[in-house]
Design an enzyme around this catalytic site. Structure first.
Site, PDB file in Angstrom:
ATOM      1  N   ASP A 206     -17.059-124.445  72.101  1.00  0.00           N
ATOM      2  CA  ASP A 206     -18.133-124.113  71.175  1.00  0.00           C
ATOM      3  C   ASP A 206     -19.099-123.187  71.890  1.00  0.00           C
ATOM      4  O   ASP A 206     -19.589-123.527  72.977  1.00  0.00           O
ATOM      5  CB  ASP A 206     -18.887-125.377  70.754  1.00  0.00           C
ATOM      6  N   LEU A 207     -19.389-122.020  71.303  1.00  0.00           N
ATOM      7  CA  LEU A 207     -20.351-121.117  71.931  1.00  0.00           C
ATOM      8  C   LEU A 207     -21.764-121.653  71.736  1.00  0.00           C
ATOM      9  O   LEU A 207     -22.141-122.058  70.625  1.00  0.00           O
ATOM     10  CB  LEU A 207     -20.245-119.719  71.330  1.00  0.00           C
ATOM     11  N   ASP A 249     -17.868-119.996  65.590  1.00  0.00           N
ATOM     12  CA  ASP A 249     -18.078-119.811  67.026  1.00  0.00           C
ATOM     13  C   ASP A 249     -17.230-120.785  67.827  1.00  0.00           C
ATOM     14  O   ASP A 249     -17.606-121.202  68.917  1.00  0.00           O
ATOM     15  CB  ASP A 249     -19.556-119.956  67.380  1.00  0.00           C
TER      16      ASP A 249
END
Length: 627
Positions: A206-207, A249
């Site tokens: 996960d960004l 993302d």
């Protein structure tokens, strides 16, 4: 004999040929049929669809000669592609200096006559030819040349169709922004790796800070972060590994044959470090970070997980590790735990059991394991009266056991929720109709059946008609029904046309009640979107009465607001006499809870009506002033 010279655009021509990805593929009926037709219509013993590669002629389809490929220097078709706009006709190869020493002319094949039509693609590149041979010298008729030209166009059209379909399939499996495999492609690759029986590591990513950049700097900045993340992840993994983008993302790394836990940790650390470097964007540097979750198969996957569920389970396990890592602080790396696998296996078993013999939503077919219980809704004080019976969904399966509705609805998704809701309403309506026709009919006079509609169901087209049809099929009237919806239904994402359908049911006699009032996210203005008859005060407020002064004020305000709007108020979750007394003092007249009756099977209701109701009335007379 001298080999054919190379076309002037040979590099571009070869690139075009490679773009079809047809070389060295298996036979296909469309091409086999065309060469058979070419041979028959030109009365030739041999026909081929040939493609001229860098050093060879490869035959996609052939009839009359079992030659898959031959050296390019021996190829008649290598000469044909030199003039893309016209066929090559060789009446007698022994008299043609280009071919008289060709081994297929001087050798056992003894080829003599040749007719080849270039296969020219839309960009003007001659990929090869559709050609026919004869073992005797001959002159090809003009009609035969025309026939072969027509068939050559059909070959080219099939090649184009083949390429277009491949591009379509690839587009369906590729994220257009990053060029990475999308969720579908990633899950397919993971399932194939697991089916092959080897070890595979899954790293969910996960960004961090993506949303902040996207919101503050605009979508171009967000796109730059995603593209940079994709490139850095490609560089952080091994050539055999796969990087996929599975959400906004969200990325996934698939590491086949990872080489043990330490090697996986090294790759995860390398990926994390790469994603924590800022990203240049114009004259600025954008902040980037990531949180990772790691799972290994087969060791982190339950041994009894069904093969078709293993890919989903291992990705969910990696997600759980990521979520846990994020709870401890963004930017870290989490690792799978055994309890994650156990919980996810329960979910997988639940979904598999729920889908066993899955019927089509809206057909009225039962859902295995579904049942309904009824809970009375009564007036406070005396005379005591039964107002309604709420239909409560239950689901039990021999393999999974009894599953609380909240747990089940959280994981089954909107399609299953709609199917489940339909089945439970059918059961509830049938049970209510049976009770109304039996010995309890007098006690149930004027009582309504309260049916719950989830937000997922309300958003489905035709839900109002479906509900009305169910009621009528059970032999009941809409005047016998209350429809309970949650505040979520009133949010803007539910269309006005859908709410108009529900309002139309109210116009035909049904009552509309807002459930769990006070816990949703809607504003008071949303109450104007639908004509309501009542609200149900959430049990969390009721159960704090006497413990938190704010709870009493919320109940008082709700009763006052509802009274001003002409709405009835039902208090849910009444469990003791103190709560009942306070509710009556605060102006609430209708209640539901264990103090009066627990949810019960429909067949138990007549006994409650004759015995339990009398006990509850006696209890109320003891605790309610004036009772």
């Amino acid at each position: 004999m001298s080999p054919a010279p190379l076309p002037l655009n040979e590099a571009e021509r070869l690139a075009a040929l490679q773009s079809y990805r047809v070389l060295d593929t298996g036979s296909e009926a469309a091409f086999d049929d065309l060469v058979a037709l070419a041979a028959r219509l030109t009365q030739s013993p041999i026909a081929m669809v040939s493609l001229v590669d860098a050093g060879r002629q490869w035959n996609k389809a052939r009839v009359g000669a079992d030659i898959a490929e031959l050296p390019r220097e021996d190829s008649f078709c290598a000469h044909t592609i030199l003039a893309p706009g016209q066929p090559l006709v060789v009446p007698d190869a022994t008299r043609d200096e280009r071919f008289r020493d060709n081994p297929f002319v001087t050798g056992p094949a003894a080829l003599r006559a040749y007719l080849g039509v270039p296969l020219v693609n839309p960009e003007g590149h001659a990929l090869g030819s559709l050609c026919v041979f004869d073992n005797k010298s001959r002159t090809f008729e003009t009609s035969e040349v025309g026939t072969l030209q027509t068939l050559a166009r059909a070959v080219t059209a099939n090649l184009e169709l083949r390429r277009a379909l491949r591009h379509t399939r690839e587009a369906a499996l590729t994220d257009p922004l990053t060029g990475l495999p999308n969720r579908r492609a990633t899950m397919t690759a993971l399932a194939e790796s697991l089916a092959a029986g080897g070890a595979v590591a899954v790293i969910a990513i996960d960004l961090d800070h993506f949303k902040e950049a996207n919101d503050s700097e605009g979508h171009a900045a967000g796109d730059a972060l995603l593209q940079a993340a994709a490139q850095r992840l490609r560089e952080a993994v091994r050539p055999s590994d796969m990087v996929g983008r599975i959400g906004g993302d969200e990325f996934v790394l698939l590491l086949p044959e990872p080489g043990g836990h330490a090697a996986v940790c090294e790759i995860a650390s390398r990926a994390s470090a790469a994603l924590h470097r800022p990203v240049p964007f114009g004259s600025r540097l954008l902040r980037l970070g990531a949180t990772l979750g790691v799972a290994l198969a087969p060791e982190d996957v339950p041994a009894d997980a069904a093969p078709e569920e293993r890919a989903g389970i291992v990705l969910r396990i990696a997600d759980e590790a990521l979520i846990r890592a994020k709870q401890g602080g963004r930017g870290s790396i989490g690792h799978a735990r055994r309890e994650d696998a156990a919980q996810l296996l329960r979910i997988a078993l639940m979904l598999r059991a729920f889908d066993a013999g899955a019927p089509v939503a809206g057909t009225g077919q039962p859902v295995p394991g579904a049942s309904v219980q009824l809970q009375p809704i009564v007036t406070l004080g005396t005379p005591h009266a039964l107002v309604a019976l709420e239909a409560l969904a239950r689901w039990t399966h021999p393999e999974v056991g009894a599953v609380p509705p909240g747990e089940m609805l959280a994981v089954i998704g909107p399609e299953r929720t709609a199917r489940f809701g339909h089945a439970v309403r059918d059961l509830a309506l049938a049970a209510f109709a049976t009770l109304r026709a039996g010995p309890a009919a007098a006690a149930l006079a004027g009582t309504r059946l309260a049916l719950n509609l989830s937000a997922a169901e309300v958003s489905r087209a035709g839900i109002a008609l479906q509900l009305a049809t169910q009621v009528e099929r059970a032999g009941l009237s809409l005047r016998d029904i209350e429809i309970e919806i949650t505040e979520e239904v009133l949010l803007e994402r539910v269309s006005d046309s859908t709410l108009d359908q529900l309002a139309a049911l109210r116009g035909r006699g049904a009552r509309l009640v807002l459930d769990d009032f006070g816990t949703g996210n809607s504003g008071l203005s949303q109450l104007l979107r639908l004509p309501l008859d009542g609200v149900k005060l959430d049990k969390r407020f009721v159960q704090r009465l006497g413990l938190d002064a704010r709870a009493a004020e919320i109940v008082r305000a709700t009763v006052s607001l509802a009274g001003g709007l002409g709405l009835a108020v039902v208090a849910e979750g009444v469990e003791d006499e103190r709560q009942a007394a306070m509710l009556q003092a605060l102006g609430c007249d209708v209640v539901q809870g264990f103090l009066y009756a627990e949810p019960m099977a429909p067949e138990a209701l007549p006994d409650w009506l004759s015995q339990g109701a009398a006990r509850n009335v006696h209890r109320l007379r003891q605790v309610v002033p004036g009772g």
